[in-house]
Design a protein around this motif. Structure first.
Motif, mmCIF file in Angstrom:
data_model
loop_
_atom_site.group_PDB
_atom_site.id
_atom_site.type_symbol
_atom_site.label_atom_id
_atom_site.label_comp_id
_atom_site.label_asym_id
_atom_site.label_seq_id
_atom_site.Cartn_x
_atom_site.Cartn_y
_atom_site.Cartn_z
ATOM 1 N N ASP A 1 84.017 43.530 17.516
ATOM 2 C CA ASP A 1 83.840 42.437 16.822
ATOM 3 C C ASP A 1 82.438 41.658 17.203
ATOM 4 O O ASP A 1 81.853 41.304 16.501
ATOM 5 N N ARG A 2 82.555 41.904 18.516
ATOM 6 C CA ARG A 2 81.177 41.076 19.244
ATOM 7 C C ARG A 2 80.776 42.219 20.188
ATOM 8 O O ARG A 2 81.468 43.047 20.896
ATOM 9 N N LEU A 3 79.341 41.922 20.601
ATOM 10 C CA LEU A 3 78.735 42.864 21.638
ATOM 11 C C LEU A 3 78.206 42.058 22.641
ATOM 12 O O LEU A 3 77.693 40.826 22.327
ATOM 13 N N ALA A 4 78.318 42.719 23.860
ATOM 14 C CA ALA A 4 77.412 41.999 24.957
ATOM 15 C C ALA A 4 76.674 43.025 25.742
ATOM 16 O O ALA A 4 77.060 44.129 25.865
ATOM 17 N N ALA B 1 70.421 45.635 34.207
ATOM 18 C CA ALA B 1 70.202 44.947 35.600
ATOM 19 C C ALA B 1 71.296 44.050 36.068
ATOM 20 O O ALA B 1 70.918 43.093 36.593
ATOM 21 N N GLY B 2 72.486 44.134 35.718
ATOM 22 C CA GLY B 2 73.578 43.485 35.901
ATOM 23 C C GLY B 2 73.904 42.190 35.391
ATOM 24 O O GLY B 2 74.733 41.423 35.568
ATOM 25 N N ARG B 3 72.835 41.813 34.388
ATOM 26 C CA ARG B 3 72.995 40.611 33.644
ATOM 27 C C ARG B 3 73.434 40.874 32.175
ATOM 28 O O ARG B 3 73.106 42.034 31.751
ATOM 29 N N VAL B 4 74.130 39.946 31.549
ATOM 30 C CA VAL B 4 73.995 39.953 29.938
ATOM 31 C C VAL B 4 72.829 39.619 29.585
ATOM 32 O O VAL B 4 72.401 38.145 29.718
ATOM 33 N N VAL B 5 72.130 40.171 28.821
ATOM 34 C CA VAL B 5 70.969 39.523 28.096
ATOM 35 C C VAL B 5 70.983 39.305 26.647
ATOM 36 O O VAL B 5 69.842 38.815 25.906
ATOM 37 N N GLU B 6 72.136 39.732 26.220
ATOM 38 C CA GLU B 6 72.100 39.490 24.849
ATOM 39 C C GLU B 6 73.835 39.698 24.584
ATOM 40 O O GLU B 6 74.362 40.418 24.740
ATOM 41 N N GLN B 7 74.450 38.659 23.354
ATOM 42 C CA GLN B 7 75.586 38.787 23.087
ATOM 43 C C GLN B 7 75.750 37.968 21.630
ATOM 44 O O GLN B 7 75.120 37.113 21.442
ATOM 45 N N GLY B 8 76.529 38.500 20.795
ATOM 46 C CA GLY B 8 76.726 38.067 19.470
ATOM 47 C C GLY B 8 77.687 39.016 18.697
ATOM 48 O O GLY B 8 78.044 39.674 19.157
ATOM 49 N N VAL C 1 74.107 42.206 16.134
ATOM 50 C CA VAL C 1 73.102 42.269 17.363
ATOM 51 C C VAL C 1 72.704 43.774 17.285
ATOM 52 O O VAL C 1 71.454 44.245 17.624
ATOM 53 N N PHE C 2 73.584 44.928 16.558
ATOM 54 C CA PHE C 2 72.848 46.142 16.196
ATOM 55 C C PHE C 2 72.049 46.043 15.314
ATOM 56 O O PHE C 2 70.939 46.921 15.510
ATOM 57 N N ALA C 3 72.018 45.255 14.113
ATOM 58 C CA ALA C 3 70.932 45.484 13.108
ATOM 59 C C ALA C 3 69.718 44.570 13.437
ATOM 60 O O ALA C 3 68.787 44.939 12.883
ATOM 61 N N ASP C 4 70.273 43.339 14.045
ATOM 62 C CA ASP C 4 68.923 42.503 14.210
ATOM 63 C C ASP C 4 68.847 41.961 15.538
ATOM 64 O O ASP C 4 68.942 40.641 15.642
ATOM 65 N N GLY C 5 69.020 42.924 16.705
ATOM 66 C CA GLY C 5 69.094 42.139 17.965
ATOM 67 C C GLY C 5 67.710 41.237 18.308
ATOM 68 O O GLY C 5 66.744 41.582 17.897
ATOM 69 N N ARG C 6 67.959 40.431 19.229
ATOM 70 C CA ARG C 6 66.794 39.384 19.435
ATOM 71 C C ARG C 6 66.129 39.869 20.668
ATOM 72 O O ARG C 6 64.909 39.691 20.879
ATOM 73 N N ILE D 1 73.388 34.337 17.771
ATOM 74 C CA ILE D 1 73.227 35.416 18.809
ATOM 75 C C ILE D 1 72.509 34.584 20.074
ATOM 76 O O ILE D 1 71.765 33.638 19.995
ATOM 77 N N ASP D 2 73.021 34.978 21.281
ATOM 78 C CA ASP D 2 72.513 34.361 22.590
ATOM 79 C C ASP D 2 71.919 35.569 23.265
ATOM 80 O O ASP D 2 72.321 36.642 23.320
ATOM 81 N N ALA D 3 70.558 35.198 23.429
ATOM 82 C CA ALA D 3 69.632 36.364 24.006
ATOM 83 C C ALA D 3 68.872 35.693 25.393
ATOM 84 O O ALA D 3 68.464 34.538 25.253
ATOM 85 N N ALA D 4 68.548 36.285 26.300
ATOM 86 C CA ALA D 4 67.940 35.967 27.433
ATOM 87 C C ALA D 4 66.344 36.541 27.432
ATOM 88 O O ALA D 4 66.019 37.624 28.183
ATOM 89 N N CYS D 5 65.409 35.755 26.371
ATOM 90 C CA CYS D 5 64.188 36.518 26.539
ATOM 91 C C CYS D 5 63.258 35.280 26.059
ATOM 92 O O CYS D 5 63.608 34.464 25.422
ATOM 93 N N VAL D 6 62.026 35.208 26.677
ATOM 94 C CA VAL D 6 61.135 34.156 26.329
ATOM 95 C C VAL D 6 60.864 34.300 24.747
ATOM 96 O O VAL D 6 60.286 33.044 24.180
ATOM 97 N N HIS D 7 60.762 35.285 24.109
ATOM 98 C CA HIS D 7 60.468 35.351 22.649
ATOM 99 C C HIS D 7 61.759 34.331 22.078
ATOM 100 O O HIS D 7 61.228 34.015 20.904
ATOM 101 N N VAL D 8 62.680 34.673 22.491
ATOM 102 C CA VAL D 8 63.738 33.621 21.659
ATOM 103 C C VAL D 8 63.654 32.126 21.880
ATOM 104 O O VAL D 8 63.536 31.350 21.152
ATOM 105 N N ARG D 9 62.952 32.063 23.298
ATOM 106 C CA ARG D 9 62.931 30.710 23.642
ATOM 107 C C ARG D 9 61.591 30.030 22.723
ATOM 108 O O ARG D 9 61.742 28.676 22.501
#
Length: 336
Positions: A219-222, A226-233, A238-243, A320-328
């Protein structure tokens, strides 16, 4: 309603002769009752360390901090007696190497019955339950008399699934359950796991490097790097349109059957994940990132919420939650 499993600020650090090695760095994750959550990433990204930490199965060289709340109780502070009661009956694990996880000198029916006996069942009911489970996973009760070496890889993996279900747990953690299997058997095992947990209302945490496998099962992906969750949703989104660029690279790495462009122009990602003992500054992905900006080596962005364009479904359903400056920098990003 509280989640069945909630991980808060989890860190896993391995001690070595060369110093401390951070394998998991501040992971937050939640799994609701009956929910299927996938954790994706390349080898060395911390997926298995996270999975083993959930039931305190890590070696003594590991130091674990944070909270792992299972049904409201912190696994990390449980007494060993309480932890022993939770394992198998509350949460169980399907390991990736069934041949290594099964005892080679015991019949498989005995191994399926063992957790039932450990948790107070009598021998007769344990034998009956083992036979029922062998039927449920498509092997048949008669195969219970076999030893592990007399079964194929796919059959051994079915035995592992039966063992995981033996005490009717609320949660199953499946760590790369299909890695060593061929494509056809892999599909059978995934359908089996998905069907069994859905029928029983069991929550599932599935670990894999294959984003397409998780997208079709969970249902959801994380996504970990490098030891961190960089995206989840939501898994499909996430598979078709990951950030995050890493999520997109993982999705593109697996060719789609029947797609000529995927066959003639396979995608991939150069390089390897960084050595956990020597992480690059800033965003750990920036040395491999195709869209890295000059700011990326200087900041390690937190997870931020991105909403899809307005549509018929509620925006939160596709967030989607993503750890990226492009999302910011996107106009769709919200939060601090």
């Amino acid at each position: 309603m509280n989640p069945l499993l909630e991980v808060r600020g989890l860190t896993v650090t391995y001690g070595s002769s060369h110093g401390d090695i951070p394998a998991v760095r501040g992971v937050d994750l939640s799994v609701a009752g009956g929910e299927k959550v996938g954790i994706a990433g390349e080898s060395g990204c911390g997926k298995s360390s996270l999975a083993l930490a959930l039931l305190r199965l890590l070696p003594r060289t590991a130091t674990v901090d944070g909270e792992i709340l299972f049904d409201g109780e912190d696994v990390l502070t449980m007494s060993f007696g309480r932890l022993r009661a939770v394992r198998w009956a509350g949460a169980s694990v399907v390991f990736q190497g069934a041949m290594h996880a099964l005892n080679p000198v015991r019949r498989v029916e005995e191994q399926i019955a063992e957790p039932i006996l450990v948790h107070g069942g009598d021998r007769r009911s344990a034998r009956i339950r083992a036979a029922e489970l062998l039927d449920d996973v498509g092997l048949g009760a008669a195969r219970g008399r076999a030893y592990p070496h007399e079964l194929s890889g796919g059959q051994r993996q079915r035995v592992m699934i039966a063992m995981a279900l033996a005490c009717t747990p609320k949660l199953i953690v499946a760590d790369e359950p299909t890695t060593a299997l061929d494509v056809m058997i892999q599909a059978q095992i995934l359908r089996l796991v998905g069907g069994l947990v859905a029928d029983r209302g069991i929550s599932l945490v599935m670990i894999s490097h294959d984003l397409s496998v998780l997208a079709g099962t969970c249902d959801r992906l994380a996504v970990m790097y490098a030891g961190r969750v960089v995206e989840q949703g939501p898994a499909a989104r996430v598979f078709a349109d990951g950030r995050h660029p890493y999520s997109r690279a993982l999705a593109a790495a697996f060719p789609r059957v029947g797609d000529p462009s995927a066959r003639h122009n396979p995608q991939g990602l150069p390089g390897d994940p960084p050595d956990p003992s020597d992480l690059p500054p800033g965003c750990a992905f920036h040395p491999r990132c195709p869209v890295a900006l000059p700011i990326c080596p200087t900041v390690d962005p937190p997870l931020r919420r991105w909403h899809p364009a307005p549509g018929p479904a509620p925006a939160e359903a596709g967030a989607i939650d993503a750890a990226c400056v492009h999302v910011r920098e996107s106009h769709a990003a919200v939060g601090p």
